[in-house]
Design a protein around this motif. Structure first.
Motif, PDB file in Angstrom:
ATOM      1  N   HIS A  25      -9.206  11.211 -16.997  1.00  0.00           N
ATOM      2  CA  HIS A  25     -10.096  11.518 -18.165  1.00  0.00           C
ATOM      3  C   HIS A  25      -9.552  12.923 -18.597  1.00  0.00           C
ATOM      4  CE1 HIS A  25     -13.357   8.643 -16.602  1.00  0.00           C
ATOM      5  NE2 HIS A  25     -12.199   7.848 -16.973  1.00  0.00           N
ATOM      6  N   VAL A  26      -9.628  13.949 -17.923  1.00  0.00           N
ATOM      7  CA  VAL A  26      -9.021  15.064 -18.343  1.00  0.00           C
ATOM      8  C   VAL A  26      -7.741  15.328 -18.821  1.00  0.00           C
ATOM      9  CG1 VAL A  26      -9.033  17.710 -17.561  1.00  0.00           C
ATOM     10  CG2 VAL A  26     -10.846  16.104 -17.009  1.00  0.00           C
ATOM     11  N   VAL A  81     -15.402  12.901 -26.293  1.00  0.00           N
ATOM     12  CA  VAL A  81     -15.100  11.845 -25.303  1.00  0.00           C
ATOM     13  C   VAL A  81     -15.862  12.196 -24.236  1.00  0.00           C
ATOM     14  CG1 VAL A  81     -13.267  13.387 -24.158  1.00  0.00           C
ATOM     15  CG2 VAL A  81     -13.276  11.281 -23.595  1.00  0.00           C
ATOM     16  N   THR A  82     -16.386  10.946 -23.568  1.00  0.00           N
ATOM     17  CA  THR A  82     -17.468  11.409 -22.315  1.00  0.00           C
ATOM     18  C   THR A  82     -16.653  11.744 -20.825  1.00  0.00           C
ATOM     19  OG1 THR A  82     -18.825   9.948 -23.527  1.00  0.00           O
ATOM     20  CG2 THR A  82     -19.418  10.363 -21.305  1.00  0.00           C
ATOM     21  N   LEU A  83     -17.131  12.570 -20.310  1.00  0.00           N
ATOM     22  CA  LEU A  83     -16.569  12.719 -18.912  1.00  0.00           C
ATOM     23  C   LEU A  83     -17.586  12.824 -18.052  1.00  0.00           C
ATOM     24  CD1 LEU A  83     -14.382  15.879 -19.591  1.00  0.00           C
ATOM     25  CD2 LEU A  83     -13.783  13.664 -19.844  1.00  0.00           C
ATOM     26  N   TYR A  84     -17.349  12.629 -16.702  1.00  0.00           N
ATOM     27  CA  TYR A  84     -18.203  12.790 -15.671  1.00  0.00           C
ATOM     28  C   TYR A  84     -18.495  14.261 -15.513  1.00  0.00           C
ATOM     29  CZ  TYR A  84     -17.617   8.086 -13.790  1.00  0.00           C
ATOM     30  OH  TYR A  84     -17.849   6.697 -13.433  1.00  0.00           O
ATOM     31  N   HIS A  85     -19.914  14.648 -15.391  1.00  0.00           N
ATOM     32  CA  HIS A  85     -20.266  15.938 -15.241  1.00  0.00           C
ATOM     33  C   HIS A  85     -19.620  16.570 -13.983  1.00  0.00           C
ATOM     34  CE1 HIS A  85     -22.702  19.603 -14.591  1.00  0.00           C
ATOM     35  NE2 HIS A  85     -23.171  19.380 -15.865  1.00  0.00           N
ATOM     36  N   PRO A  86     -19.072  17.759 -13.894  1.00  0.00           N
ATOM     37  CA  PRO A  86     -18.400  18.113 -12.487  1.00  0.00           C
ATOM     38  C   PRO A  86     -19.103  18.191 -11.546  1.00  0.00           C
ATOM     39  CG  PRO A  86     -18.219  19.839 -14.556  1.00  0.00           C
ATOM     40  CD  PRO A  86     -18.761  18.529 -15.175  1.00  0.00           C
ATOM     41  N   GLY A 118     -26.250   2.259 -22.062  1.00  0.00           N
ATOM     42  CA  GLY A 118     -25.763   1.587 -20.878  1.00  0.00           C
ATOM     43  C   GLY A 118     -25.583   2.353 -19.667  1.00  0.00           C
ATOM     44  N   ARG A 119     -24.378   1.999 -18.809  1.00  0.00           N
ATOM     45  CA  ARG A 119     -24.168   2.875 -17.578  1.00  0.00           C
ATOM     46  C   ARG A 119     -23.059   3.904 -18.286  1.00  0.00           C
ATOM     47  NH1 ARG A 119     -21.383  -0.518 -14.288  1.00  0.00           N
ATOM     48  NH2 ARG A 119     -21.388   1.164 -12.751  1.00  0.00           N
ATOM     49  N   LEU A 120     -23.110   5.081 -17.566  1.00  0.00           N
ATOM     50  CA  LEU A 120     -22.246   6.257 -17.984  1.00  0.00           C
ATOM     51  C   LEU A 120     -20.768   5.453 -17.603  1.00  0.00           C
ATOM     52  CD1 LEU A 120     -22.032   9.186 -18.781  1.00  0.00           C
ATOM     53  CD2 LEU A 120     -21.970   9.919 -16.534  1.00  0.00           C
ATOM     54  N   ALA A 121     -20.746   4.885 -16.431  1.00  0.00           N
ATOM     55  CA  ALA A 121     -19.193   4.606 -16.156  1.00  0.00           C
ATOM     56  C   ALA A 121     -18.631   3.688 -17.041  1.00  0.00           C
ATOM     57  CB  ALA A 121     -19.349   3.634 -14.737  1.00  0.00           C
ATOM     58  N   GLU A 122     -19.322   2.972 -18.072  1.00  0.00           N
ATOM     59  CA  GLU A 122     -18.717   2.530 -19.092  1.00  0.00           C
ATOM     60  C   GLU A 122     -18.161   3.317 -20.365  1.00  0.00           C
ATOM     61  OE1 GLU A 122     -21.950  -0.763 -19.969  1.00  0.00           O
ATOM     62  OE2 GLU A 122     -21.578  -1.383 -17.769  1.00  0.00           O
ATOM     63  N   GLN A 123     -18.836   4.334 -20.457  1.00  0.00           N
ATOM     64  CA  GLN A 123     -18.685   5.319 -21.570  1.00  0.00           C
ATOM     65  C   GLN A 123     -17.431   6.603 -21.132  1.00  0.00           C
ATOM     66  OE1 GLN A 123     -19.853   5.078 -24.421  1.00  0.00           O
ATOM     67  NE2 GLN A 123     -20.891   3.385 -24.024  1.00  0.00           N
ATOM     68  N   VAL A 124     -17.421   6.638 -19.678  1.00  0.00           N
ATOM     69  CA  VAL A 124     -16.374   7.768 -19.476  1.00  0.00           C
ATOM     70  C   VAL A 124     -14.904   7.493 -19.991  1.00  0.00           C
ATOM     71  CG1 VAL A 124     -17.780   8.993 -17.714  1.00  0.00           C
ATOM     72  CG2 VAL A 124     -16.432   7.035 -17.062  1.00  0.00           C
ATOM     73  N   GLY A 125     -14.368   8.403 -20.391  1.00  0.00           N
ATOM     74  CA  GLY A 125     -12.791   8.317 -20.829  1.00  0.00           C
ATOM     75  C   GLY A 125     -12.783   7.771 -22.121  1.00  0.00           C
ATOM     76  N   ARG A 126     -13.878   7.270 -22.718  1.00  0.00           N
ATOM     77  CA  ARG A 126     -13.560   6.672 -24.066  1.00  0.00           C
ATOM     78  C   ARG A 126     -13.826   7.881 -25.229  1.00  0.00           C
ATOM     79  NH1 ARG A 126     -17.169   1.523 -25.003  1.00  0.00           N
ATOM     80  NH2 ARG A 126     -16.525   0.445 -23.082  1.00  0.00           N
ATOM     81  N   PHE A 127     -12.753   7.559 -26.171  1.00  0.00           N
ATOM     82  CA  PHE A 127     -12.672   8.688 -27.030  1.00  0.00           C
ATOM     83  C   PHE A 127     -13.523   7.919 -28.521  1.00  0.00           C
ATOM     84  CE2 PHE A 127      -9.552  10.135 -24.737  1.00  0.00           C
ATOM     85  CZ  PHE A 127      -9.446  11.648 -24.974  1.00  0.00           C
ATOM     86  N   THR A 185     -26.747  13.688 -19.939  1.00  0.00           N
ATOM     87  CA  THR A 185     -27.522  14.768 -20.751  1.00  0.00           C
ATOM     88  C   THR A 185     -26.777  14.946 -22.304  1.00  0.00           C
ATOM     89  OG1 THR A 185     -28.805  15.279 -19.148  1.00  0.00           O
ATOM     90  CG2 THR A 185     -28.859  16.783 -20.914  1.00  0.00           C
ATOM     91  N   ALA A 186     -25.584  15.241 -22.025  1.00  0.00           N
ATOM     92  CA  ALA A 186     -24.959  15.730 -23.296  1.00  0.00           C
ATOM     93  C   ALA A 186     -24.594  14.427 -24.016  1.00  0.00           C
ATOM     94  CB  ALA A 186     -23.270  16.310 -22.983  1.00  0.00           C
ATOM     95  N   LEU A 187     -24.278  13.296 -23.370  1.00  0.00           N
ATOM     96  CA  LEU A 187     -24.088  12.006 -24.283  1.00  0.00           C
ATOM     97  C   LEU A 187     -25.283  11.565 -24.839  1.00  0.00           C
ATOM     98  CD1 LEU A 187     -22.136   9.604 -24.692  1.00  0.00           C
ATOM     99  CD2 LEU A 187     -23.001   8.555 -22.656  1.00  0.00           C
TER     100      LEU A 187
END
Ligand code: URA
Length: 210
Positions: free
Chosen positions: A189-190, A168-173, A147-156, A135-137
């Motif tokens: 990522h954190v 930077v995109t993170l997985y939602h807790p 695309g898939r969230l997995a492709e975005q997480v951890g990218r600055f 949602t935030a992304l």
């Protein structure tokens, strides 16, 4: 002055916080069932701004963002890097009122709340902005949300609308609580985010017990 106009005119974050909480906002239908307008949690001067989705039941009850189970997970992820979510982060949401049954906010609800999120971004000095979950992304960087969230997480990345910030995109807790196999990569990522914020002048934290 109309209270919502006054919110957007706030020139300091503490003023924004106070005015938003007291605004009685009815810009969208989420106002109907809410108990509290949930503005945020944390430190307005923090070097990291984290953006979640929407308040849940506990947040609605208390008026404090990420104070429930997802918040505890977030606390843990940052504590592992020696960071306190109350001191080193300002945590906000795409919408400030709880959607019924914790559904994701609708596009029009997010759009109605957007000026407040933009004001939060503008008043925060954070150089690193974490987008927690789809949602935030989708609302901050829609081009990256296809695309898939997995492709975005951890990218600055950077955004022209917000010069001088790194996103930077993170997985939602909450997603990590639901699927614990995401936890190791979420910790990486954190860790990268914390390192980035530190190179940007945030003081190195005192190690636990030190
Ligand atoms: N999930 C969110 O996205 N925000 C909160 O404040 C709590 C849970």
């Amino acid at each position: 002055m109309h209270p919502l106009f006054a919110v957007l005119k706030a020139e300091t974050y503490p003023d924004f916080r106070e005015r938003m909480r007291e605004s009685g906002c009815t810009r969208c239908a989420l106002a109907e069932h809410r108990t509290h307008i949930v503005v945020d949690r944390g430190n307005p001067d923090a070097a990291i701004l984290a953006i979640g989705e929407a308040p849940g039941a506990q947040e609605d009850e208390t008026g404090v963002a990420f104070c429930g189970r997802a918040g505890k997970m977030l606390d843990e992820l940052f504590a592992a890097e020696g960071l306190s979510t109350d001191e080193h982060l300002l945590i906000v949401n795409v919408v400030k009122c709880r959607p019924p049954l914790n559904r994701a906010p609708h596009r029009d609800e997010a759009a109605r709340c957007r000026p407040f999120l933009e004001r939060q971004l503008a008043l925060s000095p954070a150089r690193v902005v974490a987008l927690m979950g789809t949602t935030a992304l989708r609302h901050i960087a829609p081009d990256r949300a296809k695309g898939r969230l997995a492709e975005q997480v951890g990218r600055f990345f950077q955004l022209d609308e917000w010069p001088g910030r790194e996103f930077v995109t993170l997985y939602h807790p909450a997603a990590i609580l639901y699927n614990r196999s995401l936890e190791p990569v979420a910790r990486e990522h954190v860790r990268a985010l914390a390192a980035r914020a530190r190179t940007d002048g945030m003081p190195a934290p005192v190690p636990p017990g030190g």
